[in-house]
Write a protein that holds these residues in place. Structure first.
Motif, PDB file in Angstrom:
ATOM      1  N   ARG A  13       0.839  -1.200   0.000  1.00  0.00           N
ATOM      2  CA  ARG A  13       0.000   0.000   0.000  1.00  0.00           C
ATOM      3  C   ARG A  13       0.869   1.241   0.000  1.00  0.00           C
ATOM      4  O   ARG A  13       2.018   1.204   0.417  1.00  0.00           O
ATOM      5  CB  ARG A  13      -0.887   0.009   1.244  1.00  0.00           C
ATOM      6  N   CYS A  14       0.285   2.338  -0.462  1.00  0.00           N
ATOM      7  CA  CYS A  14       0.991   3.623  -0.511  1.00  0.00           C
ATOM      8  C   CYS A  14       1.455   4.019   0.895  1.00  0.00           C
ATOM      9  O   CYS A  14       0.672   3.966   1.842  1.00  0.00           O
ATOM     10  CB  CYS A  14       0.073   4.692  -1.086  1.00  0.00           C
ATOM     11  N   LEU A  15       2.726   4.402   1.024  1.00  0.00           N
ATOM     12  CA  LEU A  15       3.291   4.755   2.326  1.00  0.00           C
ATOM     13  C   LEU A  15       2.659   6.017   2.899  1.00  0.00           C
ATOM     14  O   LEU A  15       2.731   6.272   4.092  1.00  0.00           O
ATOM     15  CB  LEU A  15       4.804   4.986   2.189  1.00  0.00           C
ATOM     16  N   VAL A  16       2.050   6.813   2.036  1.00  0.00           N
ATOM     17  CA  VAL A  16       1.473   8.075   2.508  1.00  0.00           C
ATOM     18  C   VAL A  16      -0.011   7.908   2.821  1.00  0.00           C
ATOM     19  O   VAL A  16      -0.457   8.186   3.927  1.00  0.00           O
ATOM     20  CB  VAL A  16       1.679   9.207   1.472  1.00  0.00           C
ATOM     21  N   CYS A  17      -0.805   7.441   1.842  1.00  0.00           N
ATOM     22  CA  CYS A  17      -2.264   7.454   2.014  1.00  0.00           C
ATOM     23  C   CYS A  17      -2.856   6.055   2.186  1.00  0.00           C
ATOM     24  O   CYS A  17      -4.039   5.926   2.494  1.00  0.00           O
ATOM     25  CB  CYS A  17      -2.924   8.162   0.827  1.00  0.00           C
ATOM     26  N   GLY A  18      -2.068   5.021   1.961  1.00  0.00           N
ATOM     27  CA  GLY A  18      -2.570   3.660   2.163  1.00  0.00           C
ATOM     28  C   GLY A  18      -3.284   3.051   0.968  1.00  0.00           C
ATOM     29  O   GLY A  18      -3.732   1.911   1.035  1.00  0.00           O
ATOM     30  N   LEU A  27       4.797   4.590  -3.409  1.00  0.00           N
ATOM     31  CA  LEU A  27       3.751   5.611  -3.334  1.00  0.00           C
ATOM     32  C   LEU A  27       2.740   5.387  -4.452  1.00  0.00           C
ATOM     33  O   LEU A  27       3.095   4.895  -5.524  1.00  0.00           O
ATOM     34  CB  LEU A  27       4.353   7.024  -3.469  1.00  0.00           C
ATOM     35  N   CYS A  28       1.479   5.782  -4.208  1.00  0.00           N
ATOM     36  CA  CYS A  28       0.463   5.626  -5.244  1.00  0.00           C
ATOM     37  C   CYS A  28       0.587   6.757  -6.270  1.00  0.00           C
ATOM     38  O   CYS A  28       1.244   7.771  -6.016  1.00  0.00           O
ATOM     39  CB  CYS A  28      -0.929   5.615  -4.625  1.00  0.00           C
ATOM     40  N   GLY A  29      -0.049   6.564  -7.411  1.00  0.00           N
ATOM     41  CA  GLY A  29       0.032   7.546  -8.491  1.00  0.00           C
ATOM     42  C   GLY A  29      -0.435   8.923  -8.071  1.00  0.00           C
ATOM     43  O   GLY A  29       0.151   9.941  -8.447  1.00  0.00           O
TER      44      GLY A  29
HETATM   45 ZN   LIG Z   1      -0.958   7.637  -1.850  1.00  0.00          ZN
END
Ligand SMILES: [Zn+2]
Ligand SMILES: [Zn+2]
Length: 227
Positions: A13-18, A27-29
């Motif tokens: 999962r994205c380290l920032v927003c999950g 990180l997600c796009g």
């Molecule tokens: Zn994210």
């Protein structure tokens, strides 16, 4: 049985927003789109954004001791928050992501070097923080490039105050004489840093390395402060 093993595998999962969507470097796009590159053209030497290609006025006037500064992204918004958490709140989980940003720039700019090292901390700050944020990124880079990281090249012998809040002149004065370098005769040195602001620390380190015989000094930083 297989179901219970499957339950143990946690999807990335994205380290920032999950979010599990569109992950790159952890990180997600959507989060990655919030991290901006530095608007071109950039100064050939210090890498700061300028109006037309070439060398900026500051570099023309001061003739800096480093050969180049390459920064991956603009020090603003989300990356600023990530670097703060990474540096001051022990969020070392971001080291792979930050190393990826620096590696991308180094490959893109085709930087060649003999020695890979980083901006050191004074030992008292190292004890306070528990780690050197730039060294962790560099170690990660070294592993992926399959080269050695050198820990003994630059040393910080004086504990100077933080550069935050100081103007360019005071920044240089603050770090003057605070570094020493081992013999790097005729070597090209790549020095990794987390954030470059005015480049005064880079100048001081580059001068120290040149005095120790370096033929070429390049800085690579994750982010650059852009005014
Ligand atoms: Zn994210
Ligand atoms: Zn410049």
């Amino acid at each position: 049985m297989f179901g219970s093993i499957g339950d143990l595998i946690i999807p990335p999962r994205c380290l920032v927003c999950g979010s599990p969507q569109d992950l790159r470097y952890g990180l997600c796009g959507k989060c990655l789109s919030l991290i901006r590159s530095i608007p071109k053209p950039l100064c050939d030497l210090c890498g700061s954004p300028i109006g037309s290609p070439g060398i900026c006025l500051t570099c023309q006037t001061h003739n800096p001791p480093f050969n180049r500064i390459i920064s991956s992204v603009e020090y603003n918004g989300l990356i600023k928050e990530i670097i703060h958490a990474y540096k001051y709140r022990k969020a070392t989980v971001f080291k792979k992501f930050l190393a990826s940003l620096v590696l991308d720039s180094i490959y893109e700019e085709q930087v060649s070097f003999d020695i890979l090292t980083f901006v050191p901390l004074h030992w008292t700050r190292m004890i306070q923080r528990g780690y050197n944020q730039s060294a962790l990124i560099t170690k990660e880079m070294a592993q992926r490039m399959r080269v050695q990281i050198r820990y003994d090249v630059i040393k910080k012998n004086m504990n100077t105050r933080a550069q935050v809040g100081l103007n360019r002149k005071d920044r240089r004065r603050n770090v003057r004489g605070s570094f020493t370098a081992s013999n790097v005769h005729n070597k090209s040195v790549l020095v990794v840093d987390d954030v470059v602001t005015t480049g005064e620390t880079a100048s001081e380190i580059a001068q120290t390395l040149k005095n120790a015989g370096a033929k070429y000094v390049v800085f690579a930083s994750v982010a650059r402060a852009v005014s």
